[in-house]
Design an enzyme around this catalytic site. Structure first.
Site, short mmCIF file in Angstrom:
data_model
loop_
_atom_site.label_atom_id
_atom_site.label_comp_id
_atom_site.label_asym_id
_atom_site.label_seq_id
_atom_site.Cartn_x
_atom_site.Cartn_y
_atom_site.Cartn_z
N ASP A 98 0.86 -1.18 0.00
CA ASP A 98 0.00 0.00 0.00
C ASP A 98 0.90 1.23 0.00
O ASP A 98 1.76 1.37 0.87
CB ASP A 98 -0.88 -0.02 1.26
N ASP A 316 -12.55 -0.26 3.91
CA ASP A 316 -13.30 0.98 4.13
C ASP A 316 -14.81 0.78 3.94
O ASP A 316 -15.58 1.71 4.17
CB ASP A 316 -12.86 2.07 3.15
#
Ligand code: NOJ
Length: 542
Positions: A98, A316
């Site tokens: 990431d 998320d």
């Protein structure tokens, strides 16, 4: 389009904090990921997107990085990270890191230096503005509630933070910042990683004075420069998180001729259950015809000039079964139905940890149960604005990010096999029933539908490359499409409802390949789809 390995891949997202703890501190770690590689390899995935594992004070669970070239102590060491890369490689699995470079942590040495005084060499690594009439420079809002500007008392200027106050935005106009990031990316590339998932990359070209955050004028210039300076000549995969992307914008990023990224995450479908022009917390029911329309548009618009990512879930987003399926009576059926609809589309599919066993949301009844900064800040902001506690909790239960972040459910033991200590976030009590151990034992489980779909894609180029065609003239709740290749075709059908629906199977010499109800005969002609029924048929195109 030149064929690349990632066109054929299925990616599995690991949120390390919640995946597997091995040292009893209640927080997942890298040794935990290593210990589960055989499981992932059995599932059949060949790429892992690892959410951030870098040093971080954890204001936003690792998306606030204080050192890009060090590992968070709770997760392990650099040696563990290297071991993960090599152990994964042995199993034919690549690790995608990431890349969080819109902002750093305020504890990153660059920011620590930058805030010392206005002349500090690092000052210009961040975005500073003078107060306007003793107040914030402008009305830009943080995604995590409140103003996007924070006053630094010592130097009397405001710094920009599109996320939390502890996540100051980097100044991409500063060439030195860009060079530092390129160097850091090369450090990771040299370690043998498979590529990068780029956090909110569409905001690096922002023009805060003009209120422009996404899709700023220099965004693509920066990405082309990054491509050249880092991964461009390597066989790596890159995927950009781009909340505001349209299909035209997606081509700017992912047209191979433009030398930017492999693909992006677009979020148009994800926004369909929020009121137009409002926040994600402002709920509205999903329109299935809109969902079909939006996904079909993405399937047919990119052509040779771009590549799709396919996903329902990530760290998320709420769990898809709870969100648009049925996490009670039809958990298995709806879980498999969503898997089938997604994995037969054109693009690179992503599975978020626990999705493959049908994990569900975990509703809460009080703010004290919430860990996520986004939900907590929103709660206080809305309470002050006059919303009722009930209404706010309803939004958090529907959309809050903790829903996806509860620990991975490995077995039915006290903490679901996630930890021997106290888990950092509550384990969903339904782990008694919903867990990996049970899923592996039951050949009819959601897990095996995922495994089968992954395997099908590996063995059939036509699922990767075939043309997508929506089947029109179905009831609204029925999502049906064809994948067409020169010599064969696939028919994919899913009933996105808990009611029966009529459907007419087009003529063809089909065989039944995947289904989510016990069924031996091939569906033909006019049929009645059972609640959440889904299947895949295949035919040679003679
Ligand atoms: C997107 C990430 O997916 C999310 O978890 C994070 O909070 C923000 N970017 C800020 O980094």
């Amino acid at each position: 389009m030149e064929k690349k390995w990632w066109h054929q891949s299925v990616v599995y997202q690991v949120y390390p904090r919640s995946f597997q703890d091995t040292n009893g501190d209640g927080i997942g770690d890298l040794q935990g990921v290593i210990s589960r590689l055989d499981y992932l390899s059995y599932l059949g995935i060949d790429t892992i997107w690892l959410s951030p594992v870098y040093e971080s004070p954890n204001d936003d669970n690792g998306y606030d990085i204080s050192d890009y070239q060090a590992i968070m102590a709770e997760f392990g060491t650099m040696a563990d990270m290297e071991q993960l890369i090599s152990e994964a490689k042995k199993r034919g699995i690549k690790i995608i890191m990431d890349l969080v470079v819109n902002h750093t942590s305020d504890e990153h040495i660059w920011f620590v230096e930058a805030r010392k005084n206005k002349d500090n060499p690092y000052r210009d690594y961040y975005i500073w503005r003078d107060p306007l009439n003793d107040d914030v420079p402008n009305q830009l809002r943080s995604i995590f509630s409140g103003s996007a500007w924070q006053l630094d008392e010592a130097t009397g200027q405001y710094y920009l933070h599109l996320y939390s106050k502890k996540q100051p935005d980097l100044n991409w106009e500063n060439e030195k910042v860009r060079q530092e990031i390129h160097q850091m990316m090369n450090f990771w590339i040299d370690k043998g990683i498979g590529g990068f998932r780029m956090d909110v990359i569409d905001t690096i070209g922002k023009l805060p004075d003009q209120g422009i955050t996404n899709n700023g004028p220099k965004l693509h210039e920066y990405l082309q420069e990054m491509n050249q300076a880092t991964f461009g000549d390597k066989d790596l995969m890159t995927v950009g998180e781009t909340w505001g992307a349209t299909t035209e914008i997606a081509k700017l990023y992912s047209d191979p001729k433009r030398n930017e990224l492999s693909m992006i995450f677009q979020f148009e479908h994800v926004g369909l259950d929020q009121q137009k022009g409002k926040d994600k917390w402002d709920l509205q029911p999903l329109s299935i015809s809109e969902l079909k329309k939006v996904l079909s548009k993405w399937q047919t618009s990119l052509g040779e000039e771009g590549w799709n990512s396919l996903f329902w879930n990530n760290h998320d987003l709420p769990r898809i079964i709870s969100r648009w399926g049925n996490d009670q009576k039809y958990r298995e059926e709806s879980g498999k139905m969503f898997a089938i609809l997604l994995h037969m589309m054109k693009g690179t599919p992503y599975i978020y940890q626990g999705e493959e066993i049908g994990m569900t949301n975990y509703p809460i009844s009080d703010l004290s149960e919430v860990e996520d900064i986004e939900s907590i800040n929103m709660y206080h902001e809305r309470l002050a604005a006059g919303y009722s506690k009930e209404e706010i909790l309803r939004s958090i239960n529907a959309k809050g990010r903790d829903n996806a972040r509860t620990p991975m459910q490995w077995d039915n033991s006290e903490n679901a096999g996630f930890t021997t200590g106290t888990p950092w976030l509550h384990v969903n009590p339904n782990h008694q029933e919903i867990n990996v151990e049970n899923a592996l034992k039951n050949k009819e489980s959601i897990f095996y539908t995922y495994k089968k779909l992954i395997d099908l894609r590996k063995k059939n180029d036509s699922i990767v490359w075939g043309e997508y065609q929506l089947v029109h003239d179905t009831p609204e709740e029925v999502f049906a499409y064809l994948r067409l290749a020169a010599n064969e075709k696939w028919l994919v059908v899913g009933n996105i409802s808990d009611k029966t629906q009529k459907f007419t199977v087009p003529n063809g010499d089909f065989s039944l390949v995947v289904t989510n109800y016990p069924q031996e005969t091939v569906p033909k002609g006019e049929i009645v789809l059972r609640p959440y029924e889904a299947f895949v048929l295949h035919a040679d195109n003679k």
